[in-house]
Design a protein around this motif. Structure first.
Motif, PDB file in Angstrom:
ATOM      1  N   CYS A   1      -6.855   5.222  -5.620  1.00 37.05           N
ATOM      2  CA  CYS A   1      -7.904   6.137  -5.120  1.00 37.05           C
ATOM      3  C   CYS A   1      -7.272   7.509  -4.949  1.00 37.05           C
ATOM      4  O   CYS A   1      -6.145   7.642  -4.461  1.00 37.05           O
ATOM      5  N   GLY A   2      -8.024   8.541  -5.325  1.00 41.34           N
ATOM      6  CA  GLY A   2      -7.536   9.891  -5.114  1.00 41.34           C
ATOM      7  C   GLY A   2      -7.891  10.800  -6.265  1.00 41.34           C
ATOM      8  O   GLY A   2      -8.545  10.430  -7.219  1.00 41.34           O
TER       9      GLY A   2
ATOM     10  N   VAL B   1       0.872  -1.186   0.000  1.00 46.48           N
ATOM     11  CA  VAL B   1       0.000   0.000   0.000  1.00 46.48           C
ATOM     12  C   VAL B   1       0.901   1.226   0.000  1.00 46.48           C
ATOM     13  O   VAL B   1       1.843   1.322   0.806  1.00 46.48           O
ATOM     14  N   THR B   2       0.632   2.131  -0.911  1.00 41.76           N
ATOM     15  CA  THR B   2       1.365   3.402  -0.981  1.00 41.76           C
ATOM     16  C   THR B   2       0.367   4.542  -0.819  1.00 41.76           C
ATOM     17  O   THR B   2      -0.649   4.603  -1.513  1.00 41.76           O
ATOM     18  N   TYR B   3       0.666   5.477   0.086  1.00 40.51           N
ATOM     19  CA  TYR B   3      -0.296   6.578   0.343  1.00 40.51           C
ATOM     20  C   TYR B   3       0.447   7.881   0.605  1.00 40.51           C
ATOM     21  O   TYR B   3       1.651   7.876   0.934  1.00 40.51           O
ATOM     22  N   LEU B   4      -0.266   8.957   0.439  1.00 42.92           N
ATOM     23  CA  LEU B   4       0.315  10.302   0.582  1.00 42.92           C
ATOM     24  C   LEU B   4      -0.002  10.854   1.971  1.00 42.92           C
ATOM     25  O   LEU B   4      -1.152  10.849   2.422  1.00 42.92           O
ATOM     26  N   LYS B   5       1.052  11.368   2.631  1.00 36.86           N
ATOM     27  CA  LYS B   5       0.890  11.957   3.965  1.00 36.86           C
ATOM     28  C   LYS B   5       0.977  13.489   3.854  1.00 36.86           C
ATOM     29  O   LYS B   5       1.313  14.021   2.797  1.00 36.86           O
TER      30      LYS B   5
ATOM     31  N   ALA C   1      -3.676  21.348   2.665  1.00 37.02           N
ATOM     32  CA  ALA C   1      -2.252  20.992   2.585  1.00 37.02           C
ATOM     33  C   ALA C   1      -2.057  19.516   2.324  1.00 37.02           C
ATOM     34  O   ALA C   1      -0.956  18.989   2.430  1.00 37.02           O
ATOM     35  N   LEU C   2      -3.160  18.822   2.016  1.00 35.20           N
ATOM     36  CA  LEU C   2      -3.055  17.386   1.831  1.00 35.20           C
ATOM     37  C   LEU C   2      -3.637  16.983   0.486  1.00 35.20           C
ATOM     38  O   LEU C   2      -4.808  17.196   0.216  1.00 35.20           O
ATOM     39  N   GLY C   3      -2.823  16.411  -0.360  1.00 34.79           N
ATOM     40  CA  GLY C   3      -3.305  15.836  -1.599  1.00 34.79           C
ATOM     41  C   GLY C   3      -3.533  14.358  -1.336  1.00 34.79           C
ATOM     42  O   GLY C   3      -2.574  13.600  -1.219  1.00 34.79           O
ATOM     43  N   VAL C   4      -4.792  13.969  -1.135  1.00 29.29           N
ATOM     44  CA  VAL C   4      -5.082  12.589  -0.747  1.00 29.29           C
ATOM     45  C   VAL C   4      -4.969  11.678  -1.973  1.00 29.29           C
ATOM     46  O   VAL C   4      -5.560  11.925  -3.012  1.00 29.29           O
ATOM     47  N   ASN C   5      -4.202  10.605  -1.786  1.00 27.26           N
ATOM     48  CA  ASN C   5      -3.996   9.674  -2.896  1.00 27.26           C
ATOM     49  C   ASN C   5      -3.385   8.390  -2.352  1.00 27.26           C
ATOM     50  O   ASN C   5      -2.598   8.416  -1.403  1.00 27.26           O
TER      51      ASN C   5
END
Length: 208
Positions: A207-208, A136-140, A166-170
């Motif tokens: 997802c994102g 799983v790879t996700y953006l913090k 300030a969060l690009g959710v992906n």
């Protein structure tokens, strides 16, 4: 030597004695006219001339009777107490209304803060019907990328807190084998930001 004959006094003219009734009449007429002219005036402040008639204000009654004076004093004191009580009750109601209004404002502010806090919480989640999740790879926050591999089980989730601006959710996720893999991004208030599924061996979903 003889004296001159004495002359009898001249009789007074009858007109002289008849003048006083006229004088009296004139005086009476003058007084009557003055009284009529003064009819609309009054020195009594409690009386007012209205259309030829007068209205009288209730006279101020004074008494030296101790019982009456005590009764009047008691009534006046009761009236003062009633007015003071009414003022105090009115002030109490106003204070209570202000207190309730302040409590309502505080409660609303807390509710808004809680909602804002929930909205700042972002949850990444992955599920699969296959044997497991490979990675799983996700953006913090701050656009930092984080990756987890060899995930145990068929479910994975991570919750972070950040200002949405300030969060690009992906996120991306990959199956460890066959089956259907599903990713989902949601807010703390239950709102779904993104959701997607992919099927097959080692299928990848985004997802994102």
């Amino acid at each position: 030597m003889s004296l001159p004959p004495t002359m009898p006094p001249a009789p007074e003219s009858p007109n002289k004695w008849k003048k006083w009734p006229w004088i009296t009449g004139v005086v009476v007429a003058v007084l009557l006219i003055a009284a009529i002219a003064d009819g609309g005036k009054t020195d009594d402040p409690g009386r007012t001339a209205i259309s030829g008639s007068t209205l009288s204000s209730p006279p101020i009654v004074t008494t030296t009777d101790p019982a009456v004076a005590a009764s009047v004093s008691s009534a006046a004191e009761a009236a003062r107490e009633s007015v003071s009580r009414s003022i105090a009750e009115s002030a109490g109601r106003s204070s209570e209304a202000e207190r309730k209004s302040s409590e309502a404002a505080i409660a609303q502010r807390k509710a808004d803060e809680e909602e804002a806090s929930k909205a700042r919480k972002i949850t990444y989640s992955v599920t699969t019907t296959g044997s497991g999740i490979s990675s799983v790879t996700y953006l913090k926050p701050g656009f930092n990328i984080s990756q987890e591999t060899n995930v145990k089980g068929k479910k994975w989730s991570k919750t972070i807190e950040s200002d949405e601006s300030a969060l690009g959710v992906n996120m991306n996720a990959q199956n460890a084998g066959g089956g259907t893999i599903t990713c989902r991004i949601s807010r703390g208030d239950g709102t779904t930001i993104a959701e997607n599924s992919s099927s097959g061996a080692y299928a990848v979903v985004s997802c994102g």
